[in-house]
Scaffold this active site. Structure first.
Site, PDB file in Angstrom:
ATOM      1  N   TYR A  80      80.215  22.542  60.653  1.00  0.00           N
ATOM      2  CA  TYR A  80      79.305  21.447  60.946  1.00  0.00           C
ATOM      3  C   TYR A  80      79.188  20.581  59.710  1.00  0.00           C
ATOM      4  CZ  TYR A  80      74.908  19.066  61.844  1.00  0.00           C
ATOM      5  OH  TYR A  80      73.932  18.127  61.982  1.00  0.00           O
ATOM      6  N   CYS A  81      79.459  19.305  59.844  1.00  0.00           N
ATOM      7  CA  CYS A  81      79.324  18.346  58.763  1.00  0.00           C
ATOM      8  C   CYS A  81      80.238  18.756  57.596  1.00  0.00           C
ATOM      9  CB  CYS A  81      77.861  18.214  58.361  1.00  0.00           C
ATOM     10  SG  CYS A  81      77.494  16.755  57.382  1.00  0.00           S
ATOM     11  N   MET A  82      79.729  18.907  56.410  1.00  0.00           N
ATOM     12  CA  MET A  82      80.558  19.260  55.270  1.00  0.00           C
ATOM     13  C   MET A  82      81.199  20.632  55.430  1.00  0.00           C
ATOM     14  SD  MET A  82      81.939  18.191  52.645  1.00  0.00           S
ATOM     15  CE  MET A  82      81.343  17.129  51.379  1.00  0.00           C
ATOM     16  N   GLY A  83      80.572  21.497  56.189  1.00  0.00           N
ATOM     17  CA  GLY A  83      81.209  22.795  56.490  1.00  0.00           C
ATOM     18  C   GLY A  83      82.525  22.618  57.213  1.00  0.00           C
ATOM     19  N   GLY A  84      82.591  21.641  58.114  1.00  0.00           N
ATOM     20  CA  GLY A  84      83.839  21.330  58.801  1.00  0.00           C
ATOM     21  C   GLY A  84      84.884  20.777  57.860  1.00  0.00           C
TER      22      GLY A  84
END
Length: 87
Positions: A80-84
């Site tokens: 999700y977001c920067m995790g992606g």
């Protein structure tokens, strides 16, 4: 197994806001082992870290640990977001 990586700002609980609307709960109820990376709040001690440090010490290290716990299984991931971006 599934590895969940949240953004650096919105923590892991973005996947688990309410019991009736819990992505983590749904995954567990459907038999998936779930692993989640939760980022620590940065301090001055982390000021020299760069993007490659986050990749190596985040998802790469997590995947190694998951492989020890769940050998011979494919690891799925959701970012999700920067995790992606890190994934």
């Amino acid at each position: 197994p599934i590895l969940l990586m949240s953004s650096w700002i919105n923590r892991y609980y973005i996947f688990d806001l309410k019991p009736r609307h819990s992505f983590i709960g749904w995954l567990l109820d459907n038999g998936f082992p779930v692993f989640v990376i939760d980022w620590k709040n940065p301090t001055e001690a982390l000021c020299d870290k760069d993007f490659s440090d986050y990749v190596l010490q985040g998802p790469i290290e997590a995947i190694k640990k998951i492989q020890q716990i769940c050998p011979q299984e494919l690891i799925h991931s959701v970012g999700y977001c920067m995790g992606g971006t890190l994934l």
